[in-house]
Design a protein around this motif. Structure first.
Motif: not given
Length: 158
Positions: A34-36, A39-45, A107-113
């Motif tokens: 779910m977390a990943c 993160s993919v959704h956030k990257l797409n946004d 807008r996106m943390s290194r850990s999310e990437i």
């Protein structure tokens, strides 16, 4: 044969083993955590927001290919890189570099990437921070068709 690989990518996440310094697609697939998925959704946004402002006259696929090309190019120039990224593959450094270049690095943390790269990609030299994804996996990740399909798979059942 290539069209078969692309169509399987559109319907599932494919884990790629390293083969002769390049990533190859393999048959097994799985749902993302779910977390990943978030993160993919956030990257797409983030990328969609940038595309709407700066690439509004271009087809979305052209923008996606430009983003992937920039991420691949960034791999070769990253001073933070601690391992060799196989040709036409993308590390967390590449994605982070692209986000910095478009002014959205905060807008996106290194850990999310890294979470995205770890779950979708493959490890190239045994270290946890040496995961990469292929060019085609990146294209698939930032396409809306992937997000639409996989976001629903990670929702709890009622």
């Amino acid at each position: 044969m290539i069209s078969i690989a692309f169509s399987s990518l559109r319907s599932s996440v494919v884990i790629a083993p390293v083969a002769r310094n390049a990533l190859a697609y393999n048959a097994p697939s799985r749902c993302l955590s779910m977390a990943c998925a978030n993160s993919v959704h956030k990257l797409n946004d983030i990328l969609e927001e940038y595309r709407a402002k700066n690439y509004s006259q271009e087809f979305p696929r052209r923008f996606q290919k430009d983003i992937v090309k920039a991420a691949i190019t960034a791999n070769g120039s990253s001073s933070k890189r601690q391992f060799n990224v196989p040709a036409n593959n993308i590390s967390a450094d590449g994605i982070e570099h692209v986000l910095q270049n478009i002014g959205m690095g905060d807008r996106m943390s290194r850990s999310e990437i890294e979470e995205i790269i770890r779950e979708v990609g493959d490890n190239v030299d045994g270290g946890e921070s040496s995961c990469v994804i292929s060019e085609n996996q990146m294209l698939d990740l930032i396409s809306r068709t992937w997000e639409d399909h996989h976001h629903g798979l990670n929702q709890p059942e009622h």
